[in-house]
Scaffold this motif. Structure first.
Motif, mmCIF file in Angstrom:
data_model
loop_
_atom_site.group_PDB
_atom_site.id
_atom_site.type_symbol
_atom_site.label_atom_id
_atom_site.label_comp_id
_atom_site.label_asym_id
_atom_site.label_seq_id
_atom_site.Cartn_x
_atom_site.Cartn_y
_atom_site.Cartn_z
ATOM 1 N N MET A 1 15.843 92.992 91.781
ATOM 2 C CA MET A 1 16.921 93.395 91.414
ATOM 3 C C MET A 1 17.904 93.725 91.806
ATOM 4 S SD MET A 1 17.319 91.437 88.027
ATOM 5 C CE MET A 1 18.217 92.056 86.991
ATOM 6 N N LEU A 2 19.361 93.129 92.145
ATOM 7 C CA LEU A 2 20.463 94.222 92.799
ATOM 8 C C LEU A 2 20.795 95.159 91.565
ATOM 9 C CD1 LEU A 2 21.991 91.161 95.027
ATOM 10 C CD2 LEU A 2 20.632 93.389 95.758
ATOM 11 N N LYS A 3 21.678 96.092 92.161
ATOM 12 C CA LYS A 3 22.271 97.277 91.571
ATOM 13 C C LYS A 3 24.226 96.350 91.629
ATOM 14 C CE LYS A 3 20.482 101.031 94.208
ATOM 15 N NZ LYS A 3 21.284 101.535 95.665
ATOM 16 N N SER A 4 24.276 96.173 90.215
ATOM 17 C CA SER A 4 25.151 95.781 89.492
ATOM 18 C C SER A 4 26.457 96.441 90.177
ATOM 19 C CB SER A 4 25.215 96.413 88.359
ATOM 20 O OG SER A 4 25.752 97.095 88.030
ATOM 21 N N GLU A 5 26.838 97.888 90.897
ATOM 22 C CA GLU A 5 27.602 97.358 91.366
ATOM 23 C C GLU A 5 27.986 97.482 92.701
ATOM 24 O OE1 GLU A 5 27.805 102.174 91.596
ATOM 25 O OE2 GLU A 5 29.806 101.966 92.712
ATOM 26 N N MET A 6 26.618 97.308 93.685
ATOM 27 C CA MET A 6 26.432 96.704 94.745
ATOM 28 C C MET A 6 26.664 94.976 94.632
ATOM 29 S SD MET A 6 23.590 96.706 97.933
ATOM 30 C CE MET A 6 22.552 95.373 97.455
ATOM 31 N N LYS A 7 25.763 94.651 93.637
ATOM 32 C CA LYS A 7 26.188 92.961 93.501
ATOM 33 C C LYS A 7 27.640 92.846 93.231
ATOM 34 C CE LYS A 7 24.869 89.366 90.978
ATOM 35 N NZ LYS A 7 23.694 88.755 89.475
ATOM 36 N N ALA A 8 28.079 93.178 92.642
ATOM 37 C CA ALA A 8 29.649 92.980 91.918
ATOM 38 C C ALA A 8 30.035 92.950 93.873
ATOM 39 C CB ALA A 8 30.064 94.388 91.542
ATOM 40 N N GLU A 9 30.202 93.921 94.641
ATOM 41 C CA GLU A 9 30.696 94.026 95.814
ATOM 42 C C GLU A 9 30.455 92.512 96.295
ATOM 43 O OE1 GLU A 9 31.098 97.918 97.677
ATOM 44 O OE2 GLU A 9 30.812 98.339 96.053
ATOM 45 N N LEU A 10 29.675 92.216 96.580
ATOM 46 C CA LEU A 10 28.797 91.045 96.617
ATOM 47 C C LEU A 10 29.641 89.594 96.414
ATOM 48 C CD1 LEU A 10 25.254 91.693 98.027
ATOM 49 C CD2 LEU A 10 26.329 91.234 99.853
ATOM 50 N N VAL A 11 29.661 89.844 95.309
ATOM 51 C CA VAL A 11 29.823 88.837 94.600
ATOM 52 C C VAL A 11 31.522 88.111 94.613
ATOM 53 C CG1 VAL A 11 30.527 87.321 92.487
ATOM 54 C CG2 VAL A 11 28.582 88.306 92.406
ATOM 55 N N ALA A 12 31.829 89.527 94.916
ATOM 56 C CA ALA A 12 34.016 89.159 95.540
ATOM 57 C C ALA A 12 33.831 89.031 96.897
ATOM 58 C CB ALA A 12 34.061 91.162 95.183
ATOM 59 N N VAL A 13 33.343 88.905 97.212
ATOM 60 C CA VAL A 13 32.931 88.743 99.137
ATOM 61 C C VAL A 13 32.291 87.115 98.967
ATOM 62 C CG1 VAL A 13 32.025 88.566 101.689
ATOM 63 C CG2 VAL A 13 32.724 90.966 100.125
ATOM 64 N N LEU A 14 31.610 86.835 98.473
ATOM 65 C CA LEU A 14 30.376 85.841 98.918
ATOM 66 C C LEU A 14 30.668 84.408 97.752
ATOM 67 C CD1 LEU A 14 26.911 87.369 99.870
ATOM 68 C CD2 LEU A 14 29.050 85.877 101.536
ATOM 69 N N GLY A 15 31.732 84.664 96.525
ATOM 70 C CA GLY A 15 31.305 83.535 95.346
ATOM 71 C C GLY A 15 29.780 84.101 94.935
ATOM 72 N N ASP A 16 30.337 83.671 93.204
ATOM 73 C CA ASP A 16 29.080 84.622 92.780
ATOM 74 C C ASP A 16 27.669 83.131 92.884
ATOM 75 O OD1 ASP A 16 28.036 85.024 89.999
ATOM 76 O OD2 ASP A 16 28.429 83.252 88.920
ATOM 77 N N ALA A 17 27.971 81.558 93.358
ATOM 78 C CA ALA A 17 26.817 80.374 94.003
ATOM 79 C C ALA A 17 26.361 81.379 94.630
ATOM 80 C CB ALA A 17 26.952 79.724 93.829
ATOM 81 N N HIS A 18 26.598 82.297 95.485
ATOM 82 C CA HIS A 18 25.750 82.422 96.797
ATOM 83 C C HIS A 18 25.506 84.226 97.028
ATOM 84 C CE1 HIS A 18 29.100 79.356 98.026
ATOM 85 N NE2 HIS A 18 27.752 78.449 98.238
ATOM 86 N N VAL A 19 25.267 84.194 96.315
ATOM 87 C CA VAL A 19 24.496 86.330 95.357
ATOM 88 C C VAL A 19 24.033 85.588 94.490
ATOM 89 C CG1 VAL A 19 24.750 88.781 95.316
ATOM 90 C CG2 VAL A 19 26.864 86.983 95.875
ATOM 91 N N ARG A 20 22.391 85.944 95.301
ATOM 92 C CA ARG A 20 21.147 86.151 93.826
ATOM 93 C C ARG A 20 20.369 86.536 93.461
ATOM 94 N NH1 ARG A 20 20.360 80.100 95.662
ATOM 95 N NH2 ARG A 20 21.550 78.749 95.077
ATOM 96 N N ASP A 21 20.098 86.866 91.890
ATOM 97 C CA ASP A 21 19.066 88.121 92.792
ATOM 98 C C ASP A 21 17.927 87.335 91.194
ATOM 99 O OD1 ASP A 21 20.879 88.754 90.650
ATOM 100 O OD2 ASP A 21 20.651 90.716 90.542
ATOM 101 N N ASP A 22 18.059 86.106 90.496
ATOM 102 C CA ASP A 22 17.599 85.770 89.913
ATOM 103 C C ASP A 22 15.383 85.733 90.541
ATOM 104 O OD1 ASP A 22 16.772 82.347 90.136
ATOM 105 O OD2 ASP A 22 18.440 83.936 91.506
ATOM 106 N N THR A 23 14.609 85.971 89.652
ATOM 107 C CA THR A 23 13.292 86.269 90.146
ATOM 108 C C THR A 23 13.214 84.665 90.922
ATOM 109 O OG1 THR A 23 12.516 87.133 87.948
ATOM 110 C CG2 THR A 23 11.072 86.301 89.086
ATOM 111 N N GLU A 24 12.993 83.441 90.827
ATOM 112 C CA GLU A 24 12.788 82.386 91.189
ATOM 113 C C GLU A 24 13.819 82.550 92.766
ATOM 114 O OE1 GLU A 24 14.907 78.543 90.038
ATOM 115 O OE2 GLU A 24 12.700 78.790 88.664
ATOM 116 N N SER A 25 14.569 82.984 93.052
ATOM 117 C CA SER A 25 15.012 83.349 94.185
ATOM 118 C C SER A 25 14.751 84.152 95.655
ATOM 119 C CB SER A 25 17.648 83.400 94.347
ATOM 120 O OG SER A 25 17.381 82.511 92.978
ATOM 121 N N ARG A 26 14.563 85.546 95.005
ATOM 122 C CA ARG A 26 14.051 86.279 94.743
ATOM 123 C C ARG A 26 12.238 85.759 95.385
ATOM 124 N NH1 ARG A 26 13.147 90.130 90.680
ATOM 125 N NH2 ARG A 26 12.772 91.819 92.514
#
Lengths: 469, 469
Positions: free
Chosen positions: B1-26
């Motif tokens: 799982m991604l740290k929530s702070e880092m994930k928020a920064e990644l989502v801000a750049v790539l959009g929600d659909a292109h940042v995944r940390d669910d188990t299936e994706s991982r």
């Protein structure tokens, strides 16, 4: 002069005869084939084995003394001028062809072997080493590798980097690095072989190379096409490639070069043409004949004023030899020749030649242009006089304009001569601050003390760009 | 799982659909085509532009998080397994062919383009991109460049390194590096293009490439020769090259591979032969015909038991397709396939195949061998079962023996698959401590924090060598 302590250590390794610091020797190795650059070394050494190279480098490391590896010094980027003094290490005693392996199609050589000597040795065996810098009679293979030398056959066959399979090199600290081997495929870690090729003696001293050979083409045939219009020549180049033909050489000479070469070589070139293309194809006779006829048609269709096919291979060789003599021919006209090496995408050759002519007029300078049209590699050559300071300043400004133009056309500051001192101030224009930083990092990884060929590739001078970014 | 702070920064750049940390994706991105290796990433990101790649790398630098660049994950060296966690950066959204430049014979592509898609696009224009890894239907060009992929046509045409003229890449700190261009000659500083090729995602993330194309060969023809004696096959390979013929493919399969491929592909291969050579030549029809007849004669003279020339190009393509399917065919036999990639000088192929057979017997293992005989690149393939710990231990010992043997024969630990994790423990055997130190220095120059694909190329494990030095 060498410090007496260091000299004693060098003599202990190499013997008295192979360590020199008399004025004559130092002057002899204070310059190379590049005009305007000269600087005295402290001494000159002549190792004969890898072990001796190791010892010299260990001694140089201990005394923090620059080491400038050198073959014949035929480079054109002031790459072997000892700008910070130190030791010039002349590799010409290590001049043996160690093996020609016909089963694996490789040659293993020491760095001091002359390029043409290798050509002759392998061609006797029906094999072929394509890289053919114009200086090949006197250039060494070690120098070719250090500079990644090109040549006339680059379009079809590639350059030195495409023919080095493995290296033995000595690092600044005296350790031996061995890369690659008799292998066409080898992806074991970073490609240090390719990294050393063209590294201009700044990363390591090459002591042995394994080279790739190919079967010797069965035949060759040349053709010369004259054009009274530059664009017609450029169109012809593009049309040949578009027809799926990759000639082994596709050389260009402009009006002034034609006149000078003809005067020098007397091979019957026309005096009043804007451009000629010298084209050679090699391969199985049936194909060569087909391609040459097709090239003849294409040149005619694109407006060549006159086309002549060489009657024999020997006639073709004479034509190409005349082209190779362009630099010597031009050298008779003015005291100083400064050879540029701008390369642009093939499709931009006519634009580049026109820009060169504009720049010559703008700065009131004499520039002759010839080069490898097939790969966009032009050699605009300034005919000048080093003693005329005002003219040399105009040359430098014109030179910067030319570099700028080449970069704007998607080109490079140097296609085959290397950066050395001559192009160092322009490198950042091409690769950016990021590129320079990465390259400096690589340099530190190999040579943390910075004793190998200092003052080359990287410049202290930052030149402002006239246009572009 | 991604740290929530880092994930928020990644989502801000790539959009929600292109940042995944669910188990299936991982889980989906925890492995690649290499058996035995798996490790969970913290998250998976899917950038679509160079700017997004820059942003991801800046964020990763800030959080000191590993970034593993990846295309289809078809590599065979565990090179895209996120062994230290972090972000898998999947480049498949950047999948456009940006330009095919017919005048300069170049293609400019994004890293996510499938290799075969480029083949098809350029062949429509009468052009040719030779590198053809067996995975070309699904492999991406970015992956090919990161691994310096080879393929069947390597002998005549070279590998990926011979076809990359320029790169755009993003460094670990987010800065853009541009190297080369539409230039066949370019010696401006160290050859960073070649250094990035085969650097396995450890130096930079490739975001764009300018590739060299050549004219599409006019025709092709295949031939298959059966041998009941391994040495006769090896002699035939050497004799073809000695005759000055460089076929575009020169493939070898051993008895077991032949049987399995025939069962899978049903193309009429013999069941009781020790070796077959699949040979294809391409070029102008008259030359192809000449070469194929000459190869036929050479194979007969050297003891081939049976030789058949393909009637049509399509028949030839079917033969080669069968060879490309060897891995899939073998995969049906046992649960786990471990593919070696030892390469030796061409003259040592028979020695290497014999050593492989000896090693298989010694460790009581099933090994099928096929590969590119022309360039000495063999793929001995262990048929095993990952759940059988005792057998896997024997595989590992046999594997080490095989590497040792290849090195003793002047070969490499990897001809075209890369070092990754799978070969990392053996790299020092080949390049020595000095080579490793230099490579680590280069790594630091590009990526001082060490966030790009950590755990690859360099190993913490130092393996003692059985023999040799």
């Amino acid at each position: 002069m060498l410090k007496s302590e260091m000299k004693a250590e060098l003599v202990a390794v190499l013997g008295d005869a192979h360590v020199r610091d008399d004025t004559e020797s130092r002057v002899s190795y204070s310059y190379d084939a590049t005009p305007l650059y000269q600087s005295m070394p402290d001494g000159v050494v002549f190792p004969s084995t890898t072990q001796e190279v190791q010892s010299v480098l260990r001694i140089a490391s201990k005394y923090n003394t620059p080491v400038i590896g050198r073959g014949s010094g035929s480079n054109l980027s002031a790459d072997t001028v000892p700008v910070n003094g130190g030791l010039v290490m002349v590799m010409t005693r290590m001049n043996r062809i160690l093996e020609i392996d016909k089963e694996n199609l490789t040659a293993t050589v020491q760095p001091g072997v002359y390029t043409q000597a290798l050509h002759q040795a392998v061609e006797k065996e029906g094999l072929f080493y394509p890289p053919d810098p114009s200086s090949m009679k006197i250039s060494t293979l070690g120098g070719n590798i250090a500079e990644c030398s090109g040549g006339l056959r680059g379009l079809k066959y590639g350059t030195t980097k495409d023919y080095v399979l493995g290296l033995e090199a000595v690092l600044a600290n005296g350790e031996i690095l061995r890369t690659g081997g008799k292998l066409y495929k080898d992806v074991a870690g970073y490609d240090l072989t390719k990294l050393l090729i063209g590294s201009e003696g700044t990363l390591a001293i090459i002591t042995e190379a394994t080279l790739k050979l190919i079967p010797l083409p069965q035949s060759r045939r040349a053709l010369v096409a004259h054009f009274d219009d530059l664009d017609a020549a450029a169109r012809t180049v593009s049309a040949i490639i578009a027809a799926g033909i990759i000639p082994c050489t596709l050389e260009f000479m402009d009006r002034k070069t034609i006149q000078v070469v003809e005067e020098y070589a007397r091979i019957g070139l026309p005096q009043e043409m804007d451009a000629i293309l010298l084209i050679e194809q090699d391969g199985p006779p049936v194909l060569v004949e087909q391609d040459i006829q097709c090239i003849h048609r294409i040149a005619a269709d694109n407006g060549a004023a006159h086309i002549a096919i060489a009657e024999t291979e020997a006639d073709g060789s004479r034509l190409l030899a005349a082209r190779r003599s362009a630099l010597s021919a031009l050298a008779r006209l003015r005291p100083t020749l400064i050879l540029e090496d701008t390369t642009v995408p093939r499709s931009r050759i006519a634009d580049m030649v026109r820009a060169i002519n504009r720049i010559a007029a703008e700065y009131n300078l004499e520039i002759c242009t010839f080069g490898h049209a097939g790969d966009g590699n032009l050699h605009p050559t300034f005919l000048t006089d080093a003693r005329n300071q005002a003219e040399i300043e105009r040359v430098e400004q014109a030179f910067a304009d030319m570099v700028e133009t080449a970069l704007q056309l998607g080109g490079t500051i140097t296609g085959e001569h290397g950066v050395g001192m001559a192009k160092a101030p322009f490198l950042e224009w091409q690769v950016g601050k990021t590129g320079i930083e990465v390259m400096k990092g690589i340099k530190r990884a190999f040579d943390p003390q910075g004793i190998l060929n200092p003052g080359k590739i990287f410049s202290d001078r930052s030149l402002p760009r006239k246009g572009g970014t």
